[in-house]
Motif scaffolding. Structure first.
Motif, PDB file in Angstrom:
ATOM      1  N   ILE A 184     -71.802 -52.808  40.947  1.00 30.61           N
ATOM      2  CA  ILE A 184     -71.085 -53.854  41.675  1.00 30.61           C
ATOM      3  C   ILE A 184     -71.190 -55.190  40.934  1.00 30.61           C
ATOM      4  O   ILE A 184     -71.984 -55.333  40.013  1.00 30.61           O
ATOM      5  CB  ILE A 184     -71.655 -54.033  43.101  1.00 30.61           C
ATOM      6  CG1 ILE A 184     -73.163 -54.292  43.031  1.00 30.61           C
ATOM      7  CG2 ILE A 184     -71.356 -52.818  43.950  1.00 30.61           C
ATOM      8  CD1 ILE A 184     -73.770 -54.695  44.338  1.00 30.61           C
ATOM      9  N   HIS A 185     -70.375 -56.131  41.360  1.00 31.80           N
ATOM     10  CA  HIS A 185     -70.397 -57.476  40.778  1.00 31.80           C
ATOM     11  C   HIS A 185     -70.624 -58.504  41.883  1.00 31.80           C
ATOM     12  O   HIS A 185     -69.686 -59.165  42.304  1.00 31.80           O
ATOM     13  CB  HIS A 185     -69.080 -57.780  40.071  1.00 31.80           C
ATOM     14  CG  HIS A 185     -68.782 -56.831  38.956  1.00 31.80           C
ATOM     15  ND1 HIS A 185     -69.263 -56.995  37.693  1.00 31.80           N
ATOM     16  CD2 HIS A 185     -68.077 -55.684  38.938  1.00 31.80           C
ATOM     17  CE1 HIS A 185     -68.866 -55.998  36.926  1.00 31.80           C
ATOM     18  NE2 HIS A 185     -68.138 -55.178  37.671  1.00 31.80           N
ATOM     19  N   LYS A 234     -73.286 -56.173  35.036  1.00 32.16           N
ATOM     20  CA  LYS A 234     -72.975 -55.412  36.240  1.00 32.16           C
ATOM     21  C   LYS A 234     -74.296 -55.031  36.889  1.00 32.16           C
ATOM     22  O   LYS A 234     -75.246 -54.695  36.196  1.00 32.16           O
ATOM     23  CB  LYS A 234     -72.174 -54.165  35.847  1.00 32.16           C
ATOM     24  CG  LYS A 234     -71.726 -53.318  37.002  1.00 32.16           C
ATOM     25  CD  LYS A 234     -70.559 -52.419  36.597  1.00 32.16           C
ATOM     26  CE  LYS A 234     -70.993 -51.218  35.806  1.00 32.16           C
ATOM     27  NZ  LYS A 234     -69.924 -50.235  35.633  1.00 32.16           N
ATOM     28  N   TYR A 235     -74.357 -55.087  38.206  1.00 35.48           N
ATOM     29  CA  TYR A 235     -75.570 -54.643  38.883  1.00 35.48           C
ATOM     30  C   TYR A 235     -75.444 -53.151  39.183  1.00 35.48           C
ATOM     31  O   TYR A 235     -74.366 -52.728  39.591  1.00 35.48           O
ATOM     32  CB  TYR A 235     -75.762 -55.437  40.184  1.00 35.48           C
ATOM     33  CG  TYR A 235     -76.957 -54.988  40.960  1.00 35.48           C
ATOM     34  CD1 TYR A 235     -78.206 -55.514  40.687  1.00 35.48           C
ATOM     35  CD2 TYR A 235     -76.841 -53.998  41.920  1.00 35.48           C
ATOM     36  CE1 TYR A 235     -79.313 -55.055  41.364  1.00 35.48           C
ATOM     37  CE2 TYR A 235     -77.946 -53.539  42.601  1.00 35.48           C
ATOM     38  CZ  TYR A 235     -79.174 -54.078  42.318  1.00 35.48           C
ATOM     39  OH  TYR A 235     -80.264 -53.622  42.979  1.00 35.48           O
ATOM     40  N   VAL A 243     -69.309 -44.318  47.430  1.00 38.51           N
ATOM     41  CA  VAL A 243     -69.305 -43.249  46.428  1.00 38.51           C
ATOM     42  C   VAL A 243     -68.919 -43.826  45.067  1.00 38.51           C
ATOM     43  O   VAL A 243     -69.481 -43.470  44.041  1.00 38.51           O
ATOM     44  CB  VAL A 243     -68.306 -42.143  46.824  1.00 38.51           C
ATOM     45  CG1 VAL A 243     -68.269 -41.055  45.781  1.00 38.51           C
ATOM     46  CG2 VAL A 243     -68.674 -41.576  48.177  1.00 38.51           C
ATOM     47  N   GLU A 244     -67.970 -44.767  45.093  1.00 36.45           N
ATOM     48  CA  GLU A 244     -67.511 -45.309  43.821  1.00 36.45           C
ATOM     49  C   GLU A 244     -68.553 -46.166  43.141  1.00 36.45           C
ATOM     50  O   GLU A 244     -68.620 -46.211  41.922  1.00 36.45           O
ATOM     51  CB  GLU A 244     -66.214 -46.092  44.032  1.00 36.45           C
ATOM     52  CG  GLU A 244     -65.032 -45.154  43.952  1.00 36.45           C
ATOM     53  CD  GLU A 244     -63.745 -45.808  44.356  1.00 36.45           C
ATOM     54  OE1 GLU A 244     -63.526 -46.946  43.964  1.00 36.45           O
ATOM     55  OE2 GLU A 244     -62.964 -45.161  45.084  1.00 36.45           O
ATOM     56  N   VAL A 245     -69.370 -46.892  43.918  1.00 33.65           N
ATOM     57  CA  VAL A 245     -70.341 -47.788  43.278  1.00 33.65           C
ATOM     58  C   VAL A 245     -71.683 -47.127  43.021  1.00 33.65           C
ATOM     59  O   VAL A 245     -72.472 -47.644  42.247  1.00 33.65           O
ATOM     60  CB  VAL A 245     -70.572 -49.075  44.100  1.00 33.65           C
ATOM     61  CG1 VAL A 245     -69.280 -49.844  44.240  1.00 33.65           C
ATOM     62  CG2 VAL A 245     -71.186 -48.767  45.449  1.00 33.65           C
ATOM     63  N   VAL A 251     -71.410 -52.912  49.416  1.00 29.05           N
ATOM     64  CA  VAL A 251     -69.951 -52.812  49.460  1.00 29.05           C
ATOM     65  C   VAL A 251     -69.399 -52.354  50.802  1.00 29.05           C
ATOM     66  O   VAL A 251     -68.215 -52.516  51.068  1.00 29.05           O
ATOM     67  CB  VAL A 251     -69.379 -51.855  48.390  1.00 29.05           C
ATOM     68  CG1 VAL A 251     -69.613 -52.398  47.007  1.00 29.05           C
ATOM     69  CG2 VAL A 251     -69.938 -50.470  48.542  1.00 29.05           C
ATOM     70  N   CYS A 252     -70.239 -51.759  51.660  1.00 29.78           N
ATOM     71  CA  CYS A 252     -69.733 -51.124  52.880  1.00 29.78           C
ATOM     72  C   CYS A 252     -68.923 -52.094  53.740  1.00 29.78           C
ATOM     73  O   CYS A 252     -69.444 -53.102  54.196  1.00 29.78           O
ATOM     74  CB  CYS A 252     -70.889 -50.578  53.700  1.00 29.78           C
ATOM     75  SG  CYS A 252     -70.324 -49.687  55.154  1.00 29.78           S
ATOM     76  N   PRO A 253     -67.627 -51.816  53.966  1.00 35.04           N
ATOM     77  CA  PRO A 253     -66.842 -52.726  54.799  1.00 35.04           C
ATOM     78  C   PRO A 253     -67.250 -52.651  56.267  1.00 35.04           C
ATOM     79  O   PRO A 253     -67.025 -53.580  57.025  1.00 35.04           O
ATOM     80  CB  PRO A 253     -65.400 -52.258  54.599  1.00 35.04           C
ATOM     81  CG  PRO A 253     -65.500 -50.862  54.140  1.00 35.04           C
ATOM     82  CD  PRO A 253     -66.816 -50.718  53.438  1.00 35.04           C
ATOM     83  N   ALA A 254     -67.856 -51.516  56.665  1.00 35.15           N
ATOM     84  CA  ALA A 254     -68.299 -51.395  58.050  1.00 35.15           C
ATOM     85  C   ALA A 254     -69.711 -51.960  58.218  1.00 35.15           C
ATOM     86  O   ALA A 254     -70.271 -51.908  59.301  1.00 35.15           O
ATOM     87  CB  ALA A 254     -68.258 -49.939  58.490  1.00 35.15           C
TER      88      ALA A 254
END
Lengths: 385, 439
Positions: B10-11, B233-234, B374-376, B415-418
């Protein structure tokens, strides 16, 4: 202030559980926890929680809002193309989906109320205040604020012909939310795309109304049906959207504008639409009977609900595989099924059924495309490098 | 050329501008210093001083409790007040030696500087590192002498210095690289002496171009040392991600870097190795970044280990406004603290004070299966599913979906939007499983 403390204490207890587990003092964990709470409860506390301590700005509402914005060009073109009645259909479905979700939330809220009363029985509060807080709880308990019901309603409307009787449209909205979504546990739990399931439900219940594409502006078959009957179609008009069809599916350009917006916003990616449309094109070239005929291909891609389905329905988070490999498999499956339905099936359309069928296979696809953890080696630690 | 990196990550907002241009300053350690006996992974150290003893700067006050352990040295001169359990940054109570500072800073004799590296053999070097109490100072605290004693030293091909500093807000390694790059390179040379077949790599994220230039200039003449730029990038500085980015080799949670011929050490650790071997000084101090939007004057400090966080914060001018959250370490992997009256330890990289707690401000909602986690995920897992299994306490499914491979980097929660606490859930299950394994 009391609220803040109780919150901090709650977090403290959570973190303490973490720590106690880490140090393996499972037996002594309770002592440790109470000691900490006793020591800190009266002092100035900072908030405590497990890592990470920062969060990205993305929210569920934000994502839903992005989808709504992305559907605006298609909806706008639908209204321009089919006239003011399209507005009525869109509004009726959105109102019916949102209202259904609200009422269902209210019902659930009502079922939980006795318990809440018990806990509150000690407190004496002004009835007005009580009412305000009740309304607040209702809004918290119901999930309409996450905008997902609006997305469902809008998608459903775009999948209906403009001549649809309004009560049928409303019934579709109720079916989508009540049967497909809420009864399975609400947001994130439905196994089928609610809008598409409702469309299929309407298609089976009211086949004539659902395929009545004759309206004031256009008469005759949809371009896809014409294509199937072996007639010539105007692909430019299909690309712009000046053809018969459901409210939102006709304009490829409007749908692509919305899709570009979603891709740029990072809401969706090319995996599913790319593999879906790619497979479909291949299928049509091989089995379509026209070989590599650009005009025929362009008509097949622009016609029917393919664009709407590939970019807005197949990419629905809840009902597509979460694994990255699985998303390609899903897209390829959809492409194959759409091809089979369109070319070998009795009707000209196939996107809705293909996606619904794909939705049902998602658990299976996920099971077989489980990713391998980074650095995993077969046969233990010193396996092949 | 494609930049060296890994898949996922992530950034986040990096916040490094707050403290990145602040030169390292010294901090007065205050009246009382606390030395927890467990500042590292492994057996706690054993106290070798008693109440009332006078200790000097650099005197060993606790010796290793086993092979995987490290001694502890006093960082001030004064009297041992008592030995009792004290609260540390993680919230635990740990047996600690409490020393009253007499303000004299009288040092023990550190012995003459070593003649040259060439005259030292392997045992002497590792012995010096062990006696100096050096542990991994990036956060984990794994005793360094253990890392430097793999079964087959000849098979080590890469010694990687982790200069990534991918955690947001932290600038302690950055300042170290700018101000004392010679010591960093010197420490790397010491390690290269231990492993004849190895080459040294300084792996720096490309958001620190000045460090890269500086280190490249310094190592121009060195045949065995190279500087590599990594994509910012982290968690680029995570051990597994770093090894993959630099060497393209993969390790999992059951393996050590030595299994793929690598040794990874953090900047501060390498400098500590240099000081231990070349100057004979034990590990007594480290660089701590004090930063965040609730700190009056964010800065980087050279802190004598054992100094209370209150003193370190005072040196940075105290709080600005009312902080809601205070974190020991970075915002992604650090520990939130209840209060500031805890000692700094060998692994304390930063003190971060935030005026707003983003975590408690957001109510978790239902998972919408968006797949961002999953993507990160740098471990290529399905965090949302794993968290689901934890919620239902389905241990079997958790293991089947390789939950133990999680490195707890926090990307999924970020990143979780929820706003689901995915990392926390996975972490708690991992701890239960690890505790079971120990039994």
């Amino acid at each position: 202030m009391r609220n803040l403390y109780s919150r901090a204490v709650k977090f403290a207890a959570m973190t303490m559980t973490d720590i106690a587990r880490e140090s393996g003092h499972r037996a002594g964990f309770c002592d440790c926890e109470y000691k900490i709470l006793g020591e800190y409860i009266m002092s100035e506390l900072f908030k405590v929680s497990s890592n990470p301590h920062i969060r990205s700005r993305a929210t569920t509402n934000g994502l839903m809002l992005a989808v709504i914005i992305a559907l605006m060009p298609a909806a706008g073109f639908g209204i321009y193309n089919f006239g003011p009645r399209a507005i009525a259909v869109i509004l009726v479905t959105i109102i019916s989906t949102v209202l259904t979700e609200f009422l269902f939330g209210l019902y659930k809220c009502g079922k939980n109320r006795p318990q809440e009363k018990e806990t509150r029985s000690g407190e004496k509060s002004v009835s007005g205040m009580e009412q305000v807080s009740l309304v607040k709880t209702i809004f918290e308990k119901t999930t309409i604020t996450d905008l997902s019901a609006v997305v469902t309603g809008l998608l459903l409307a775009l999948n209906l012909p403009v001549t649809m009787p309004l009560w049928m449209a409303a019934l579709g909205g109720v079916f989508a939310i009540l049967v497909v979504k809420m009864l399975f546990g609400g947001l994130g739990q439905n196994f089928m795309n609610p809008a598409l399931a409702a469309r299929c439900f309407l298609l089976l219940s009211f086949p004539t109304a659902m395929t009545a594409f004759d309206c004031d502006i256009y008469t005759g078959a949809t371009p896809l049906a014409a294509l199937k009957a072996g007639e010539q179609v105007d692909t430019l008009n299909m690309f712009i959207g000046r053809t018969a069809g459901t409210i939102g599916e006709t304009s490829v350009i409007a749908l692509l504008i919305g899709a570009c917006f979603l891709i740029l916003m990072g809401v969706i990616d090319f995996r599913i639409p790319g593999s879906y449309i790619g497979t479909f094109i291949l299928f049509v070239i091989i089995f379509g009977g026209h070989g590599f005929d650009p005009v025929y291909l362009a008509a097949q891609i622009s016609g029917g609900g393919l664009m709407l389905g590939a970019f807005f329905m197949a990419t629905d988070y809840v009902t597509r595989p979460i694994t990255i490999k699985g998303q390609y498999v899903f897209g390829i499956f959809l492409g194959l099924m759409t091809g089979i339905f369109r070319i070998f099936g009795p009707g000209a359309e196939g996107v809705s059924y293909a996606i619904i069928l794909g939705n049902l296979l998602v658990p299976l696809i996920e099971k077989f495309t489980k990713p391998t953890a980074f650095g995993y080696r077969k046969g233990g630690k010193h396996g092949e490098k | 050329m494609a930049k060296l990196t890994f898949v996922g990550g992530i950034h986040p907002y990096d916040g490094k501008d707050l403290s990145k241009d602040k030169p390292i300053q010294d901090v007065l350690p205050g009246e009382v210093l606390v030395y927890p006996l467990s500042q590292h992974i492994g057996a706690p150290a054993k106290a070798i001083v008693a109440k009332g003893d006078r200790v000097l700067v650099g005197q060993k006050i606790a010796e290793s409790g086993g092979f995987v352990s490290a001694p502890i040295h006093a960082s001030v001169s004064g009297t041992v007040k008592t030995i009792e359990p004290r609260r540390v940054a993680t919230g635990d109570m740990v047996m600690s030696i409490i020393v009253e500072n007499d303000g004299q800073y009288e040092e023990v004799e550190f012995g003459p500087p070593r003649a040259t590296l060439a005259q030292m053999n392997r045992e002497e070097i590792v012995g010096a590192i062990r006696e100096a109490g050096i542990v991994g100072m990036g956060g984990a605290g794994f005793p360094t002498h253990v890392k430097l004693s793999p079964k087959e030293p000849d098979k080590i091909e890469y010694i990687i210095v982790n200069c990534a500093e991918c955690e947001p807000y932290l600038t302690s390694d950055y300042r170290r690289m700018l101000e004392e790059p010679e010591k960093l390179v010197g420490g790397l040379k010491v390690m290269l002496k231990l492993f004849p077949n190895a080459q040294g790599i300084l792996a720096v994220e490309d958001n620190k171009p000045d460090c890269i230039a500086r280190l490249r200039h310094l190592t121009e003449e060195e045949g065995k040392i190279s500087v590599k730029a990594l994509k910012t990038k982290y968690p680029q500085g995570g051990e597994r991600q770093l090894i993959y980015a630099v060497t393209n080799r993969r390790i999992n949670s059951t393996m050590l870097p030595a299994d793929v011929g690598c040794v990874v050490n953090n900047v501060d650790t390498v400098v500590a190795i240099y000081r231990a071997v070349m100057e004979g000084r034990p590990l007594m101090e480290r660089i701590v970044t004090v930063t965040g939007n609730a700190v009056a004057h964010p800065a980087n400090f050279r802190v004598r280990i054992g100094t209370s966080y209150n003193k370190i914060l005072e040196a940075a001018g105290g709080f600005r406004g009312k902080p809601e959250k205070v974190i020991c370490g970075g915002p992604m992997m650090g520990f939130a603290m209840f209060g500031l009256e805890v000692p700094s330890t060998k692994t304390a990289t930063a003190l971060l004070a935030l005026s707003k707690d983003e975590v408690s401000a957001m109510e978790p909602g239902p998972c919408i299966n968006c797949g961002r986690c999953v993507e990160v995920c740098p471990g290529r897992l399905i965090p949302s599913r794993l968290a689901d299994y934890v919620e239902h306490f389905d241990e079997k499914a958790f293991m089947e979906y390789q939950g133990m491979e999680c490195c707890e980097c926090g990307c999924c929660s970020y990143v979780c939007p929820a706003k689901r606490p995915l990392t926390q859930q996975i972490k708690s299950m991992r701890k239960i499983q690890l505790a079971k394994r120990k039994k």
